[in-house]
Design a protein around this motif. Sequence first.
Motif, PDB file in Angstrom:
ATOM      1  N   CYS A  26       0.857  -1.179   0.000  1.00 16.66           N
ATOM      2  CA  CYS A  26       0.000   0.000   0.000  1.00 16.66           C
ATOM      3  C   CYS A  26       0.900   1.238   0.000  1.00 16.66           C
ATOM      4  O   CYS A  26       2.083   1.163   0.333  1.00 16.66           O
ATOM      5  N   HIS A  27       0.329   2.373  -0.359  1.00 16.98           N
ATOM      6  CA  HIS A  27       1.097   3.622  -0.439  1.00 16.98           C
ATOM      7  C   HIS A  27       1.804   3.930   0.878  1.00 16.98           C
ATOM      8  O   HIS A  27       2.963   4.332   0.879  1.00 16.98           O
ATOM      9  N   LYS A  28       1.075   3.713   1.988  1.00 11.11           N
ATOM     10  CA  LYS A  28       1.617   4.034   3.315  1.00 11.11           C
ATOM     11  C   LYS A  28       2.912   3.254   3.577  1.00 11.11           C
ATOM     12  O   LYS A  28       3.892   3.823   4.057  1.00 11.11           O
ATOM     13  N   GLU A  29       2.918   1.956   3.264  1.00 13.70           N
ATOM     14  CA  GLU A  29       4.110   1.118   3.460  1.00 13.70           C
ATOM     15  C   GLU A  29       5.301   1.640   2.671  1.00 13.70           C
ATOM     16  O   GLU A  29       6.419   1.689   3.166  1.00 13.70           O
ATOM     17  N   GLU A  32       6.636   4.935   4.065  1.00 16.47           N
ATOM     18  CA  GLU A  32       7.421   4.709   5.280  1.00 16.47           C
ATOM     19  C   GLU A  32       8.790   4.126   4.943  1.00 16.47           C
ATOM     20  O   GLU A  32       9.799   4.498   5.540  1.00 16.47           O
ATOM     21  N   GLU A  59      -3.371   0.768  -5.211  1.00 15.37           N
ATOM     22  CA  GLU A  59      -4.081   0.561  -3.934  1.00 15.37           C
ATOM     23  C   GLU A  59      -5.273  -0.384  -4.069  1.00 15.37           C
ATOM     24  O   GLU A  59      -5.529  -1.162  -3.174  1.00 15.37           O
ATOM     25  N   ARG A  88      -4.277   1.235   7.100  1.00 14.88           N
ATOM     26  CA  ARG A  88      -3.289   1.448   6.036  1.00 14.88           C
ATOM     27  C   ARG A  88      -3.679   2.592   5.106  1.00 14.88           C
ATOM     28  O   ARG A  88      -3.128   2.742   4.022  1.00 14.88           O
ATOM     29  N   ASP A  89      -4.666   3.384   5.549  1.00 12.60           N
ATOM     30  CA  ASP A  89      -5.133   4.560   4.793  1.00 12.60           C
ATOM     31  C   ASP A  89      -5.692   4.220   3.411  1.00 12.60           C
ATOM     32  O   ASP A  89      -5.534   4.983   2.459  1.00 12.60           O
TER      33      ASP A  89
END
Length: 157
Positions: A26-29, A32, A59, A88-89
Motif C-alpha cells: 500500500c502507499h503508506k508502506e 514509510e 491501492e 493502512r489509509d
Amino acid sequence: MNHTKTYTLDEATKKMESYCAYQERCHKEVMEKLKGMNMIPVAIDQIMGHLIQENYLNEERFAKAFARGKFSIKKWGANRIVRELKFRDISLYNIKSALAEIQNEDYLKTFDELAKKRLSQITEKNPFKKKKKLADYLLYRGWESHLVYEKANELIK
C-alpha cells in the motif's frame, strides 16, 4: 560519523520497484520505507509517482489481494479486514471493492467451519462461558456480531 546508507534517486527507485514487485504494497508502506531510506520529500513524490504510473503500486489491487489473503489464510471476517485496510489509509472505495472479492457463500461457509473448529477446541463445560469464549474468538477475528451470536446460539444449547 553517520553510517546511514544514502541512495540516489535511481537506486531508490529500483529498490522500491523490487519491493513492490515482491508483493502487493500500500502507499503508506512504501512511503514509510522511503522515509526510512532518508529520501527527501521531493524524491519520495517522484518515486511514488513513478511506481503508480508504472503500475508497481496500485491501492485497489493491494486492497483486493489483502482482503482475499486475510480471509482465505487467516479466516478474518469483514470487520477485521476493513479495520486493517483503514489503518493502512486505504480509501472507502477500495475497501468496498476489496470486500466484493469475497463471495457471500464462501464467507458464510468459512465462518461456519471456523466456528465449529474453534468450538471443538473449547474445553469449557458451562454453556454460557462456552458461548462467550466462542463469541470472543470470532469477534476478535472480525466477524459481524449478528453472525457470531446467531452461530453461538445455534451450536451451543
